[in-house]
Design an enzyme around this catalytic site. Structure first.
Site, PDB file in Angstrom:
ATOM      1  N   ASP A 265       7.558  12.313   0.062  1.00  0.00           N
ATOM      2  CA  ASP A 265       6.453  11.408   0.386  1.00  0.00           C
ATOM      3  C   ASP A 265       5.196  11.969  -0.268  1.00  0.00           C
ATOM      4  O   ASP A 265       4.686  13.013   0.155  1.00  0.00           O
ATOM      5  CB  ASP A 265       6.304  11.323   1.912  1.00  0.00           C
ATOM      6  CG  ASP A 265       5.131  10.451   2.318  1.00  0.00           C
ATOM      7  OD1 ASP A 265       4.492   9.848   1.420  1.00  0.00           O
ATOM      8  OD2 ASP A 265       4.843  10.382   3.521  1.00  0.00           O
TER       9      ASP A 265
ATOM     10  N   ALA B  27       3.762   4.245  -6.286  1.00  0.00           N
ATOM     11  CA  ALA B  27       2.489   3.684  -5.835  1.00  0.00           C
ATOM     12  C   ALA B  27       2.743   2.725  -4.681  1.00  0.00           C
ATOM     13  O   ALA B  27       3.864   2.253  -4.487  1.00  0.00           O
ATOM     14  CB  ALA B  27       1.797   2.934  -6.981  1.00  0.00           C
ATOM     15  N   TYR B  28       1.683   2.470  -3.939  1.00  0.00           N
ATOM     16  CA  TYR B  28       1.665   1.331  -3.018  1.00  0.00           C
ATOM     17  C   TYR B  28       1.257   0.150  -3.901  1.00  0.00           C
ATOM     18  O   TYR B  28       0.138   0.117  -4.418  1.00  0.00           O
ATOM     19  CB  TYR B  28       0.648   1.582  -1.900  1.00  0.00           C
ATOM     20  CG  TYR B  28       0.491   0.411  -0.955  1.00  0.00           C
ATOM     21  CD1 TYR B  28       1.101   0.408   0.293  1.00  0.00           C
ATOM     22  CD2 TYR B  28      -0.267  -0.705  -1.328  1.00  0.00           C
ATOM     23  CE1 TYR B  28       0.958  -0.673   1.158  1.00  0.00           C
ATOM     24  CE2 TYR B  28      -0.400  -1.793  -0.473  1.00  0.00           C
ATOM     25  CZ  TYR B  28       0.205  -1.771   0.761  1.00  0.00           C
ATOM     26  OH  TYR B  28       0.068  -2.842   1.616  1.00  0.00           O
TER      27      TYR B  28
ATOM     28  N   ASP C 120      -4.485  -2.113 -14.959  1.00  0.00           N
ATOM     29  CA  ASP C 120      -5.619  -2.923 -15.420  1.00  0.00           C
ATOM     30  C   ASP C 120      -6.547  -3.308 -14.263  1.00  0.00           C
ATOM     31  O   ASP C 120      -7.694  -3.681 -14.490  1.00  0.00           O
ATOM     32  CB  ASP C 120      -5.094  -4.200 -16.114  1.00  0.00           C
ATOM     33  CG  ASP C 120      -4.139  -5.008 -15.237  1.00  0.00           C
ATOM     34  OD1 ASP C 120      -3.423  -4.398 -14.409  1.00  0.00           O
ATOM     35  OD2 ASP C 120      -4.091  -6.247 -15.384  1.00  0.00           O
TER      36      ASP C 120
ATOM     37  N   TYR D  47      -6.432  -2.578  -3.715  1.00  0.00           N
ATOM     38  CA  TYR D  47      -5.401  -1.928  -4.549  1.00  0.00           C
ATOM     39  C   TYR D  47      -6.069  -1.233  -5.738  1.00  0.00           C
ATOM     40  O   TYR D  47      -5.812  -0.056  -6.017  1.00  0.00           O
ATOM     41  CB  TYR D  47      -4.397  -2.980  -5.014  1.00  0.00           C
ATOM     42  CG  TYR D  47      -3.457  -2.520  -6.105  1.00  0.00           C
ATOM     43  CD1 TYR D  47      -2.381  -1.673  -5.838  1.00  0.00           C
ATOM     44  CD2 TYR D  47      -3.639  -2.943  -7.429  1.00  0.00           C
ATOM     45  CE1 TYR D  47      -1.521  -1.260  -6.852  1.00  0.00           C
ATOM     46  CE2 TYR D  47      -2.781  -2.537  -8.442  1.00  0.00           C
ATOM     47  CZ  TYR D  47      -1.726  -1.699  -8.152  1.00  0.00           C
ATOM     48  OH  TYR D  47      -0.872  -1.287  -9.158  1.00  0.00           O
TER      49      TYR D  47
ATOM     50  N   LYS E 175      -6.170   2.727  -6.681  1.00  0.00           N
ATOM     51  CA  LYS E 175      -5.613   3.246  -7.942  1.00  0.00           C
ATOM     52  C   LYS E 175      -6.696   3.998  -8.731  1.00  0.00           C
ATOM     53  O   LYS E 175      -6.415   5.029  -9.343  1.00  0.00           O
ATOM     54  CB  LYS E 175      -5.041   2.100  -8.790  1.00  0.00           C
ATOM     55  CG  LYS E 175      -3.760   1.474  -8.237  1.00  0.00           C
ATOM     56  CD  LYS E 175      -2.546   2.390  -8.299  1.00  0.00           C
ATOM     57  CE  LYS E 175      -2.062   2.639  -9.699  1.00  0.00           C
ATOM     58  NZ  LYS E 175      -0.820   3.484  -9.713  1.00  0.00           N
TER      59      LYS E 175
ATOM     60  N   TRP F 227       0.605  -6.297 -15.603  1.00  0.00           N
ATOM     61  CA  TRP F 227       1.494  -7.454 -15.440  1.00  0.00           C
ATOM     62  C   TRP F 227       2.956  -7.060 -15.714  1.00  0.00           C
ATOM     63  O   TRP F 227       3.651  -7.698 -16.512  1.00  0.00           O
ATOM     64  CB  TRP F 227       1.078  -8.581 -16.386  1.00  0.00           C
ATOM     65  CG  TRP F 227      -0.258  -9.214 -16.125  1.00  0.00           C
ATOM     66  CD1 TRP F 227      -1.340  -8.672 -15.499  1.00  0.00           C
ATOM     67  CD2 TRP F 227      -0.663 -10.539 -16.530  1.00  0.00           C
ATOM     68  NE1 TRP F 227      -2.381  -9.555 -15.495  1.00  0.00           N
ATOM     69  CE2 TRP F 227      -1.998 -10.707 -16.119  1.00  0.00           C
ATOM     70  CE3 TRP F 227      -0.043 -11.579 -17.206  1.00  0.00           C
ATOM     71  CZ2 TRP F 227      -2.716 -11.880 -16.349  1.00  0.00           C
ATOM     72  CZ3 TRP F 227      -0.759 -12.750 -17.446  1.00  0.00           C
ATOM     73  CH2 TRP F 227      -2.080 -12.893 -17.012  1.00  0.00           C
TER      74      TRP F 227
HETATM   75  N1  LIG Z   1       3.945  -4.092 -10.976  1.00  0.00           N
HETATM   76  C1  LIG Z   1       2.911  -4.331 -11.775  1.00  0.00           C
HETATM   77  O1  LIG Z   1       2.659  -5.472 -12.206  1.00  0.00           O
HETATM   78  C2  LIG Z   1       2.016  -3.196 -12.209  1.00  0.00           C
HETATM   79  C3  LIG Z   1       0.923  -3.482 -13.058  1.00  0.00           C
HETATM   80  C4  LIG Z   1       0.124  -2.425 -13.486  1.00  0.00           C
HETATM   81  C5  LIG Z   1       0.377  -1.137 -13.080  1.00  0.00           C
HETATM   82  N2  LIG Z   1       1.415  -0.890 -12.226  1.00  0.00           N
HETATM   83  C6  LIG Z   1       1.672   0.503 -11.814  1.00  0.00           C
HETATM   84  O2  LIG Z   1       2.936   0.875 -12.360  1.00  0.00           O
HETATM   85  C7  LIG Z   1       3.567   1.815 -11.488  1.00  0.00           C
HETATM   86  C8  LIG Z   1       4.977   1.337 -11.179  1.00  0.00           C
HETATM   87  O3  LIG Z   1       4.906   0.090 -10.520  1.00  0.00           O
HETATM   88  P1  LIG Z   1       6.219  -0.675 -10.017  1.00  0.00           P
HETATM   89  O4  LIG Z   1       5.890  -2.120 -10.011  1.00  0.00           O
HETATM   90  O5  LIG Z   1       7.397  -0.165 -10.757  1.00  0.00           O
HETATM   91  O6  LIG Z   1       6.290  -0.174  -8.502  1.00  0.00           O
HETATM   92  P2  LIG Z   1       7.379  -0.518  -7.378  1.00  0.00           P
HETATM   93  O7  LIG Z   1       8.513  -1.277  -7.948  1.00  0.00           O
HETATM   94  O8  LIG Z   1       6.641  -1.100  -6.213  1.00  0.00           O
HETATM   95  O9  LIG Z   1       7.933   0.935  -6.989  1.00  0.00           O
HETATM   96  C9  LIG Z   1       7.115   1.840  -6.306  1.00  0.00           C
HETATM   97  C10 LIG Z   1       7.815   3.180  -6.249  1.00  0.00           C
HETATM   98  O10 LIG Z   1       6.941   4.064  -5.545  1.00  0.00           O
HETATM   99  C11 LIG Z   1       7.693   4.714  -4.551  1.00  0.00           C
HETATM  100  N3  LIG Z   1       6.809   5.088  -3.453  1.00  0.00           N
HETATM  101  C12 LIG Z   1       6.017   4.261  -2.713  1.00  0.00           C
HETATM  102  N4  LIG Z   1       5.363   4.984  -1.791  1.00  0.00           N
HETATM  103  C13 LIG Z   1       5.736   6.279  -1.963  1.00  0.00           C
HETATM  104  C14 LIG Z   1       5.420   7.491  -1.320  1.00  0.00           C
HETATM  105  N5  LIG Z   1       4.562   7.545  -0.277  1.00  0.00           N
HETATM  106  N6  LIG Z   1       5.995   8.637  -1.760  1.00  0.00           N
HETATM  107  C15 LIG Z   1       6.873   8.610  -2.785  1.00  0.00           C
HETATM  108  N7  LIG Z   1       7.226   7.500  -3.442  1.00  0.00           N
HETATM  109  C16 LIG Z   1       6.663   6.332  -3.019  1.00  0.00           C
HETATM  110  C17 LIG Z   1       8.763   3.732  -4.125  1.00  0.00           C
HETATM  111  O11 LIG Z   1       9.803   4.449  -3.483  1.00  0.00           O
HETATM  112  P3  LIG Z   1      10.758   3.711  -2.379  1.00  0.00           P
HETATM  113  O12 LIG Z   1      11.719   2.880  -3.172  1.00  0.00           O
HETATM  114  O13 LIG Z   1      11.406   4.855  -1.697  1.00  0.00           O
HETATM  115  O14 LIG Z   1       9.831   2.912  -1.507  1.00  0.00           O
HETATM  116  C18 LIG Z   1       9.152   3.183  -5.492  1.00  0.00           C
HETATM  117  O15 LIG Z   1      10.034   4.074  -6.127  1.00  0.00           O
HETATM  118  C19 LIG Z   1       2.644   1.951 -10.281  1.00  0.00           C
HETATM  119  O16 LIG Z   1       1.798   3.050 -10.484  1.00  0.00           O
HETATM  120  C20 LIG Z   1       1.808   0.686 -10.315  1.00  0.00           C
HETATM  121  O17 LIG Z   1       0.540   0.886  -9.710  1.00  0.00           O
HETATM  122  C21 LIG Z   1       2.250  -1.892 -11.788  1.00  0.00           C
END
Ligand SMILES: NC(=O)c1ccc[n+]([C@@H]2O[C@H](COP(=O)([O-])OP(=O)(O)OC[C@H]3O[C@@H](n4cnc5c(N)ncnc54)[C@H](OP(=O)(O)O)[C@@H]3O)[C@@H](O)[C@H]2O)c1
Length: 288
Positions: free
Chosen positions: A37, A61-62, A103, A126, A130, A151
């Site tokens: 965690d 991330a959350y 972004d 959010y 970040k 995105w």
């Molecule tokens: N999705 C988008 O459109 C987007 C856009 C721009 C940037 N990002 C960034 O890209 C990155 C990846 O995003 P994603 O969409 O792949 O995220 P995601 O699918 O929501 O996955 C989040 C990951 O974080 C883990 N996690 C959450 N809380 C945690 C904690 N307290 N300790 C350890 N692990 C934790 C989750 O583990 P569990 O499976 O165990 O919960 C999961 O492996 C993030 O930094 C996000 O901010 C995303």
């Protein structure tokens, strides 16, 4: 062999990162919220202290943008304090952090693509959380690369492409906002680029934008999705964002300029339309 701690390995980007990194023959150890965690410094220090990674990739991330408006503390605990905890561990272990950001650190008022030097000013919780993570890492003394992407879509997570495809199978018309602009990014493309960055690492502490090429609006993205995935029975209707009530505000323009990563690492991701076609090829037209 380089040792890499992959934090967030069960996430949409994390799963593709794991595949990309293993292909390069790094020694990868996977972590998710069940075995580490990031909001808890004790478990971070214990887990990473045993593995002693050369690199920590933080894809955890959350990520619930609307949820963060009501769960502000939870978002901050993971996205700001969690990054601080990883940075502290990295500093004491001599590990380099590759941290994934967004972004949404920008307010979206700029009319041209955002460079890494543009002033941040998040407009939702959010984005604030970040940005807190970026600042914590930059001020920690740890060695870092911050990669801002946008995105994201991929096979293993909730995302806009899969949502449009599901809706298109059950609805004749879908309303999509036409006045928000950004760069759709395929997680596989981002993941392979991240492994390449580690291979070519110049050891500098820098922020880089990393998205597929070009830009579009959510509306035009949705039109392209139904065309590429042959769901053309469903009509996409453009609407303005003030017609769509959502808990968190979204930036009007969060297009990222990718020149710096091209200049420093010679990395340039394909255009977003080509990436979408590749995604369709990878997952198949009807498998959703
Ligand atoms: N999705 C988008 O459109 C987007 C856009 C721009 C940037 N990002 C960034 O890209 C990155 C990846 O995003 P994603 O969409 O792949 O995220 P995601 O699918 O929501 O996955 C989040 C990951 O974080 C883990 N996690 C959450 N809380 C945690 C904690 N307290 N300790 C350890 N692990 C934790 C989750 O583990 P569990 O499976 O165990 O919960 C999961 O492996 C993030 O930094 C996000 O901010 C995303």
């Amino acid at each position: 062999m380089l040792k890499i701690a992959l934090i967030g390995s069960t996430g949409m980007l994390g799963i593709d990162l794991n595949a990309a990194l293993k292909g390069v023959n790094f020694l990868v150890k996977n972590y998710n919220s069940k075995n580490l965690d990031i909001a808890d410094p004790k478990t971070v220090n214990e887990a990473l202290g045993v593995f002693k990674p050369d690199y920590i990739i933080n894809s955890a991330a959350y990520t619930n943008v609307d949820g963060a408006e009501i769960e502000k503390e939870k978002a901050e605990a993971v996205n700001s304090a969690g990054v601080q905890n990883l940075a502290d561990a990295a500093l004491s272990l001599g590990s380099r952090i590759v941290h994934i950001s967004t972004d949404y650190v920008f307010d979206g008022s700029k009319k041209t693509p955002y460079t890494e030097d543009d002033i941040t000013n998040p407009i939702n919780e959010y984005g604030i959380s970040k940005l807190g993570g970026e600042e914590a890492l930059k001020n920690s003394g740890a060695s870092y690369i911050i990669l801002r992407t946008s995105w994201l879509y991929g096979k293993n997570g909730k995302n806009f492409v899969n949502t449009i495809l599901k809706l298109a199978d059950s609805k004749k018309r879908i309303e999509v906002v036409e006045d928000q602009f950004g760069c759709p990014t395929y997680t596989k493309d981002a993941a392979y680029a991240i492994s390449e960055i580690i291979i070519k690492d110049n050891s500098k502490n820098e922020i880089y934008n990393l998205t597929n090429g070009g830009y579009t609006s959510w509306y035009k993205f949705a039109v392209e999705i139904v065309n590429v995935f042959k769901r053309t029975n469903c009509e996409i209707i453009p609407v303005s964002s003030d017609k769509v009530a959502r808990p968190a505000k979204r930036p009007a323009c969060s297009i990222l300029d990718n020149s710096k990563i091209k200049e420093d690492y010679n990395i340039e991701l394909r255009n977003w339309k080509d990436a979408l076609k590749k995604y369709c090829n990878d997952i198949g037209y009807f498998i959703i």
